[in-house]
Scaffold this active site. Structure first.
Site, mmCIF file in Angstrom:
data_model
loop_
_atom_site.group_PDB
_atom_site.id
_atom_site.type_symbol
_atom_site.label_atom_id
_atom_site.label_comp_id
_atom_site.label_asym_id
_atom_site.label_seq_id
_atom_site.Cartn_x
_atom_site.Cartn_y
_atom_site.Cartn_z
ATOM 1 N N ASP A 133 -5.603 -5.860 6.252
ATOM 2 C CA ASP A 133 -6.199 -5.431 5.279
ATOM 3 C C ASP A 133 -7.935 -5.982 5.370
ATOM 4 O O ASP A 133 -8.752 -6.331 5.800
ATOM 5 C CB ASP A 133 -5.593 -4.505 3.696
ATOM 6 N N ASP B 205 -3.304 -17.844 3.025
ATOM 7 C CA ASP B 205 -4.625 -18.951 3.000
ATOM 8 C C ASP B 205 -4.861 -20.429 3.728
ATOM 9 O O ASP B 205 -6.198 -19.818 4.097
ATOM 10 C CB ASP B 205 -3.477 -18.884 1.479
ATOM 11 N N LYS C 112 3.472 -15.669 3.790
ATOM 12 C CA LYS C 112 3.782 -15.973 2.673
ATOM 13 C C LYS C 112 4.689 -16.936 1.877
ATOM 14 O O LYS C 112 5.379 -15.863 0.864
ATOM 15 C CB LYS C 112 2.871 -15.686 1.930
ATOM 16 N N TYR D 206 0.979 -0.926 0.012
ATOM 17 C CA TYR D 206 0.122 -0.518 0.266
ATOM 18 C C TYR D 206 0.617 0.963 0.066
ATOM 19 O O TYR D 206 0.599 2.037 -0.643
ATOM 20 C CB TYR D 206 -1.033 -0.274 0.872
ATOM 21 N N ASP E 235 -11.014 -8.632 7.591
ATOM 22 C CA ASP E 235 -12.743 -8.123 7.434
ATOM 23 C C ASP E 235 -13.506 -9.622 7.191
ATOM 24 O O ASP E 235 -14.404 -9.781 7.071
ATOM 25 C CB ASP E 235 -13.212 -7.841 5.901
HETATM 26 P P1 NAD Z 1 -18.085 -1.183 3.682
HETATM 27 O O1 NAD Z 1 -16.955 -1.716 4.677
HETATM 28 O O2 NAD Z 1 -18.288 0.161 3.548
HETATM 29 O O3 NAD Z 1 -18.923 -2.231 4.088
HETATM 30 C C1 NAD Z 1 -18.902 -3.964 3.639
HETATM 31 C C2 NAD Z 1 -20.307 -4.898 4.247
HETATM 32 O O4 NAD Z 1 -20.345 -4.110 5.561
HETATM 33 C C3 NAD Z 1 -21.425 -3.559 3.722
HETATM 34 O O5 NAD Z 1 -22.861 -4.548 3.172
HETATM 35 C C4 NAD Z 1 -22.279 -2.710 5.171
HETATM 36 O O6 NAD Z 1 -23.484 -2.087 4.899
HETATM 37 C C5 NAD Z 1 -21.183 -3.949 6.368
HETATM 38 N N1 NAD Z 1 -21.145 -2.667 6.950
HETATM 39 C C6 NAD Z 1 -20.276 -1.926 7.010
HETATM 40 N N2 NAD Z 1 -20.158 -1.405 8.916
HETATM 41 C C7 NAD Z 1 -20.919 -1.590 8.951
HETATM 42 C C8 NAD Z 1 -21.818 -1.438 10.241
HETATM 43 N N3 NAD Z 1 -21.257 -0.098 11.343
HETATM 44 N N4 NAD Z 1 -23.300 -1.333 10.626
HETATM 45 C C9 NAD Z 1 -23.296 -2.485 8.891
HETATM 46 N N5 NAD Z 1 -23.559 -2.601 8.630
HETATM 47 C C10 NAD Z 1 -21.856 -2.167 8.661
HETATM 48 O O7 NAD Z 1 -17.038 -1.958 2.657
HETATM 49 P P2 NAD Z 1 -17.537 -1.206 1.136
HETATM 50 O O8 NAD Z 1 -18.890 -1.408 0.272
HETATM 51 O O9 NAD Z 1 -16.347 -1.973 0.243
HETATM 52 O O10 NAD Z 1 -16.598 -0.046 0.715
HETATM 53 C C11 NAD Z 1 -17.359 0.967 1.258
HETATM 54 C C12 NAD Z 1 -16.107 2.602 1.102
HETATM 55 O O11 NAD Z 1 -15.318 2.747 2.370
HETATM 56 C C13 NAD Z 1 -15.620 2.440 -0.068
HETATM 57 O O12 NAD Z 1 -14.709 4.136 -0.892
HETATM 58 C C14 NAD Z 1 -13.666 2.066 0.588
HETATM 59 O O13 NAD Z 1 -12.899 2.140 -0.348
HETATM 60 C C15 NAD Z 1 -14.044 2.273 2.252
HETATM 61 N N6 NAD Z 1 -13.711 2.209 3.482
HETATM 62 C C16 NAD Z 1 -13.065 2.927 3.946
HETATM 63 C C17 NAD Z 1 -12.174 2.415 5.093
HETATM 64 C C18 NAD Z 1 -11.353 2.988 6.104
HETATM 65 O O14 NAD Z 1 -12.375 4.399 6.105
HETATM 66 N N7 NAD Z 1 -11.029 3.274 6.966
HETATM 67 C C19 NAD Z 1 -11.891 1.079 5.504
HETATM 68 C C20 NAD Z 1 -12.620 -0.074 4.748
HETATM 69 C C21 NAD Z 1 -13.158 0.373 2.912
#
Ligand code: NAD
Length: 369
Positions: free
Chosen positions: A252, A228, A196, A146, A256
């Site tokens: 990262d 993995d 890895k 990154y 998740d």
């Molecule tokens: P996301 O983590 O925002 O969401 C993934 C899933 O999890 C979605 O269905 C969402 O509704 C659910 N979710 C996430 N947090 C939740 C909460 N607190 N309560 C209930 N449900 C929740 O991942 P994405 O949709 O792939 O990414 C959306 C945006 O966020 C992208 O622009 C990405 O780049 C960004 N992002 C930012 C960070 C950060 O600020 N550190 C981290 C990861 C992703």
């Protein structure tokens, strides 16, 4: 009376909604303790880009520089919406990575925790969950792919190409290993090293440095596992893990997955520690799919406040009280929609109600003297 200045970066999507609940907690902590928090809101992320022309404006940098700690909501837009922002100004590249670089927040702690009583939130079977899930992922946060040099162009064959560099030096690896080993000493004294090395030379150096550093922690048992295989084992037998250490991109992705085995990313707070300043944020993104509906789970954001109280301000007991208050909302049978699907028996509440219930539960607990 102690006063702490906190930069408050609400961010995008669900960020402002869950940050609103975090602020309620800061205010109640002030009432209950000999402490005040000066919360200074600052623009950050896509919203900052549209308002000020930059996702990490100079004014925000100045506020963060002066703050004792930073609390940050998630940033980012949906895939389609992101295209409205030039690539280098998009929230991760233009704000998140520069924030991490600015404060050298190399150690990211991501607890993945679900007590046995809440096992029904997890998609895993009860026999897999056993006594509950309780592990911490320690992610290196300012190195690897990154942060490496990037090159984009057209090669001699006339084809578009891209080159990204994965670079770590031994000092970067050494310091994250110390963090992970120190945490292991405070927990079960077992550290899973995620790597890895069968493919990546960066992992070979990673493992070598771990072996050198681990000599200083002879009580900690080190277990090596390929990334993995670790992904599989997190689903099949999460109870074997206590502390897991990994490089940036592995962390990262695997963290998740951690949210996945708990049942929601909304259960994932985190602390990002630098030598002089730390910032705290949910592990998840801005959840554009549910933004603006007051249905996001604020646990990750309030949990990040709890981590700040303990790590930045030494308020260990009050931090525990915040965790207990949040757990009590679940124990009473309530949750936001991510964890209260129809038929689950869990009573559905909105984001703000969750925050209010945490406040009520915390208010009912004796204050720490
Ligand atoms: P996301 O983590 O925002 O969401 C993934 C899933 O999890 C979605 O269905 C969402 O509704 C659910 N979710 C996430 N947090 C939740 C909460 N607190 N309560 C209930 N449900 C929740 O991942 P994405 O949709 O792939 O990414 C959306 C945006 O966020 C992208 O622009 C990405 O780049 C960004 N992002 C930012 C960070 C950060 O600020 N550190 C981290 C990861 C992703």
């Amino acid at each position: 009376m102690k006063n702490y200045t906190i930069a408050l970066l609400a961010g995008d999507g669900i960020g402002p909604e869950i940050m609103h609940e975090a602020v309620k907690i800061f205010r109640l902590i002030e009432e209950r303790n000999d402490v005040t928090f000066t919360l200074i809101e600052a623009d950050f992320g896509a919203a900052a880009y549209f308002k000020c022309g930059h996702p990490f404006p100079d004014e925000t940098k100045a506020i963060c520089d002066e703050a004792d700690a930073i609390i940050k909501g998630p940033i980012g837009l949906s895939h389609e919406e992101s295209k409205k922002i030039p690539i280098d100004m998009q929230p991760e590249r233009g704000a998140l990575l520069p924030l991490r670089r600015r404060y050298n927040t190399f150690a990211n702690f991501r607890p993945v925790s679900l007590p046995k009583a809440l096992a029904h939130f997890s998609p895993l079977k009860p026999e897999i969950i056993g006594e509950g899930i309780d592990l911490v992922m320690v992610r290196e946060l300012v190195g690897g792919l990154y942060f490496g040099d990037k090159e984009v162009g057209v090669n001699e064959k006339g084809l578009r190409y891209v080159k990204e560099t994965l670079e770590y030096d031994e000092e970067q690896i050494c310091r994250i290993m110390h963090e992970a080993l120190r945490l292991s000493m405070r927990r079960k004294k077992v550290l899973h090293n995620i790597h890895k090395s069968n493919v990546l030379k960066s992992s070979v150096l990673w493992n070598e440095v771990l072996e050198e550093v681990a000599v200083e922690y002879p009580e900690v048992e080190i277990k090596h596992i390929l990334v993995d295989a670790a992904a599989t084992q997190l689903c099949l037998n999460p109870g074997q893990f206590d502390v897991m250490v990994m490089e940036n991109m592995f962390g990262d992705i695997l963290s998740d997955q951690g949210g996945g085995i708990l049942g929601s990313l909304g259960l994932m707070p985190s602390a990002c520690k630098g030598p002089e300043k730390s910032y705290y944020e949910p592990s998840h993104g801005s959840a554009p799919d549910i933004a603006g509906q007051n249905i996001a789970n604020p646990y990750s954001m309030i949990g990040s406040v709890a981590m700040m109280l303990e790590d930045s301000f030494g308020m260990v007991e009050e931090s525990k009280n915040v965790w207990t208050a949040m757990q009590s909302v679940f124990a009473d049978g309530y949750s936001t929609p991510d964890l209260s699907k129809p038929g689950s028996g869990v009573k559905m509440i909105k984001t703000a109600e969750f925050g209010d219930k945490v406040v009520a539960a915390l208010r009912a607990m004796p204050a720490v003297v």
